[in-house]
Scaffold this motif. Structure first.
Motif, PDB file in Angstrom:
ATOM      1  N   MET A 404       3.836  -2.429   7.635  1.00 49.74           N
ATOM      2  CA  MET A 404       2.598  -3.104   7.452  1.00 49.74           C
ATOM      3  C   MET A 404       2.836  -4.431   8.435  1.00 49.74           C
ATOM      4  O   MET A 404       2.010  -4.750   9.151  1.00 49.74           O
ATOM      5  N   GLU A 405       4.048  -5.006   8.164  1.00 52.50           N
ATOM      6  CA  GLU A 405       4.253  -6.556   8.766  1.00 52.50           C
ATOM      7  C   GLU A 405       4.322  -6.168  10.387  1.00 52.50           C
ATOM      8  O   GLU A 405       3.884  -7.060  11.206  1.00 52.50           O
ATOM      9  N   TRP A 406       5.235  -5.334  10.706  1.00 54.12           N
ATOM     10  CA  TRP A 406       5.454  -4.993  12.129  1.00 54.12           C
ATOM     11  C   TRP A 406       4.053  -4.508  12.715  1.00 54.12           C
ATOM     12  O   TRP A 406       3.740  -4.924  13.837  1.00 54.12           O
ATOM     13  N   THR A 407       3.201  -3.653  12.146  1.00 52.42           N
ATOM     14  CA  THR A 407       2.037  -3.256  12.637  1.00 52.42           C
ATOM     15  C   THR A 407       1.246  -4.408  12.791  1.00 52.42           C
ATOM     16  O   THR A 407       0.495  -4.636  13.916  1.00 52.42           O
ATOM     17  N   SER A 437      -5.384   1.899   9.905  1.00 50.78           N
ATOM     18  CA  SER A 437      -4.930   3.300   9.734  1.00 50.78           C
ATOM     19  C   SER A 437      -3.594   3.509   8.900  1.00 50.78           C
ATOM     20  O   SER A 437      -3.478   4.418   8.148  1.00 50.78           O
ATOM     21  N   LEU A 438      -2.679   2.483   9.038  1.00 51.60           N
ATOM     22  CA  LEU A 438      -1.562   2.350   8.280  1.00 51.60           C
ATOM     23  C   LEU A 438      -1.863   2.296   6.753  1.00 51.60           C
ATOM     24  O   LEU A 438      -1.450   3.164   5.736  1.00 51.60           O
ATOM     25  N   ARG A 458      -2.736  -9.007   5.233  1.00 54.13           N
ATOM     26  CA  ARG A 458      -2.888  -8.614   6.669  1.00 54.13           C
ATOM     27  C   ARG A 458      -4.016  -7.873   6.946  1.00 54.13           C
ATOM     28  O   ARG A 458      -4.677  -7.819   8.105  1.00 54.13           O
ATOM     29  N   TYR A 459      -4.335  -6.686   5.943  1.00 56.00           N
ATOM     30  CA  TYR A 459      -5.455  -5.988   6.127  1.00 56.00           C
ATOM     31  C   TYR A 459      -6.694  -6.809   6.281  1.00 56.00           C
ATOM     32  O   TYR A 459      -7.480  -6.608   7.353  1.00 56.00           O
TER      33      TYR A 459
END
Length: 612
Positions: A404-407, A437-438, A458-459
């Protein structure tokens, strides 16, 4: 003392302690235990909530704080009763050995630092095997791992605003304390063994202190001690993960032309950029030289961690072909064939469960980190999913959080379009809906991952950037539940600490487990304060709306007032400003004492007692 060997499950209000600890006024402990047991159900559940005035019942304390896990108040007290009474009469060496037997690293470290000033010969008199066991107990997992996890989501400005100790200061203090203990041992002409050097390298690895790791490694070679596989792994990790955590270090770890040029010029030691170099004499050649040295010394080809660090070192310089080669040669994972057609793949290599190369969750983390830092999240997801299925490894939350961090890093714009093209930051750029999506993938079957506060953060930020403000508010309400759970955990830990300290207030010496409870209270407080700050940022971003108010009259007339009403407890202290079609609206908040909910306890209420 035999009467004190009781099962914790039998700790009931009718229980009466006949023998009191030495130095305790008669029956003080017994009466306190009875009094607390009588009032626990009346007082603990009816305490007003300090963090949510709307639903205090959801944040109430447990009915019985004495019933808990391995570190509950009851177990700490019963463990301390045997040690607290005669503790002051013991010699310094016996105190250290008793703290070691009780597995209390906080007390053990304080005793060592005190002995260093009063009687350094005590450290030299400890047997060699016992000293190695002491260094293993003073492990970074207890002292720095949890603060490091909390600071991983904080910037330097946030740390300063919260008034908490910077993570680098925690690292420096921990390494300095361990170094002082070892230096006193060496002044007594007591040589260090292989296990001692492994413990020191592990401390340097956890703190990201490559310089200290190099000093320990050179000292080990000068002493003629042959390193084992654990020593090599710790040294490789210190080189692969230098410096400490921080909110901006993920962008500096990206393998893009701008970062590679900066590291090749030697500009890699700033607080925002983890200090390793690339090119000639860089991180790749250093780690490969250590691996060659390991093979020449007859240690075989290492274990799983060894190859994980090799992959990370190769990925640091953008050598993805080398990463794929390691995966294929060691575990039989053909990445290129996997991306073409999974059905045509050869079976992966099989290993016994006790094999040092049997894949585990750290291999999944290394894959996510290597391909994520090289701007290839789709490949990282494919490989992580494939390896987890082939070896029946459940993907842990840590790996999902890393993905999730890298996305988020690869989907959210950091600079302007022209500057990102110039720096090469558009490499591997993902659309803004990639985070969603993730999120849907990890929350659905068969993973069913429970999101963390960092994942919610982040979301929600990505939703606000996409102007999906209704969905953002829905996620904010769910993220608020994480904060409320953290606040409840803090109050429970604080209650346990105050109860444990009050039970020993009349004794000549306090309990030896109170310091551990205090550490848990302190960390829970920091985590709760950080999560509250995250919620406040969500509210500010939502009100700002990134210009949506000037395009949608309904938003400025109805939505923003409703947001202010719903999230009034997390608004800025002084005033709230937002733009409208007719100008700027400024709402000034009246200064009401006690209106702002603060979770930090007063210093006079929670203090670290000296139980040595």
């Amino acid at each position: 003392m035999n009467a004190l060997f009781l099962r914790l499950e039998a700790f009931e209000p009718r229980l009466y302690f006949q023998p009191c600890p030495l130095g305790t006024a008669g029956r003080i402990l017994c009466h306190r235990l009875r009094r607390i047991q009588r009032i626990k159900c009346r007082n603990i559940q009816t305490l007003p909530s300090q963090h949510d005035q709307r639903s205090p019942s959801s944040l109430s304390y447990p009915a019985n704080p004495f019933r808990g896990g391995a570190d509950s108040v009851a177990k700490v007290i019963l463990s301390s009763i045997e040690t607290a009474s005669p503790f002051k009469n013991l010699t310094a060496k016996d105190k250290i050995l008793l703290a070691l037997r009780r597995r209390n690293p906080d007390l053990l470290l304080r005793l060592f630092l005190r002995v260093q000033e009063d009687d350094p010969a005590v450290i030299c008199s400890i047997p060699r095997t016992t000293f190695s066991e002491i260094l293993q107990l003073l492990n970074p997992g207890h002292f720095v791992d949890q603060p490091k996890r909390i600071h991983d989501e904080l910037s330097s400005l946030t740390v300063e605003a919260l008034g908490i100790v910077p993570i680098q200061s925690i690292f420096t203090e921990f390494v300095s304390n361990i170094r002082r203990v070892v230096e006193m041992r060496r002044l007594g002409r007591r040589p260090l063994g292989i296990n001692d050097y492994a413990s020191l390298l592990n401390c340097a690895r956890a703190c990201g202190d490559a310089a200290t790791a190099t000093a320990v490694w050179n000292d080990m070679n000068q002493a003629g001690v042959l390193p084992n596989t654990a020593c090599y792994n710790h040294y490789m990790a210190a080189k692969c993960f230098p410096s400490g955590p921080g909110l901006g270090h993920r962008h500096t770890l990206r393998v893009i032309p701008y970062n590679l040029r900066k590291r090749a010029m030697g500009k890699s030691g700033s607080s925002r950029s983890p200090g390793f170099s690339v090119g000639r004499g860089g991180i790749r050649s250093q780690v490969m030289q250590l691996f060659d040295d390991m093979v020449l010394r007859g240690l075989g080809k290492g274990d799983l961690r060894t190859f994980c660090y090799i992959m990370i070192a190769l990925a640091r310089e953008g050598d993805i072909a080398g990463v794929k080669s390691v995966l294929n040669r060691v575990w039989g994972v053909d990445v290129d064939a996997l991306l073409r057609d999974e059905e045509s793949l050869y079976p992966v290599k099989t290993f016994r469960r006790d094999s040092p190369l049997f894949p585990n969750t750290y291999l999944l983390f290394a894959i996510a980190h290597a391909f994520g830092s090289n701007n290839d999240i789709p490949t990282a997801l494919r490989i992580v999913d494939y390896v987890s299925r082939q070896y029946s490894i459940a993907i842990p939350r840590r790996v999902w959080a890393h993905l999730m961090e890298w996305t988020f890093v690869l989907s959210v714009p950091r600079f302007g379009q022209g500057r990102e093209e110039e720096n090469g930051a558009l490499t591997g750029k993902l659309p803004l809906n990639s985070v969603e999506s993730l999120w849907v993938t990890m929350a659905a079957e068969p993973y069913n991952v429970k999101p963390t506060m960092a994942a919610y953060n982040r979301y929600i930020k990505s939703l606000i950037l996409r102007q999906s403000l209704g969905k953002a508010q829905e996620m904010m309400r769910k993220g608020l539940a994480c904060y409320e759970l953290s606040a409840k955990r803090y109050r429970v830990e604080r209650r346990r600490y105050l109860l444990a300290r009050s039970l020993w207030a009349g004794a000549a010496t306090p309990g030896s487990g109170v310091g551990t409870l205090w550490r848990r209270v302190h960390l829970a407080e920091i985590e709760t304060r950080c999560q509250r700050l995250v919620v406040e940022r969500w509210v500010r971003l939502l009100i700002k709306g990134f210009g949506l108010a000037k395009k949608n009259p309904e938003w400025e007339r109805e939505a923003i007032p409703n947001v202010i009403r719903e999230w009034r407890d997390f608004l800025p202290e002084q005033r709230v400003c937002y733009g409208t079609t007719g100008g700027v609206v400024t709402l000034r908040r009246p200064h009401i004492r006690g209106a702002r909910r603060v979770i930090a306890a007063a210093p006079s209420e929670i203090q670290l007692v000296d139980d040595s």
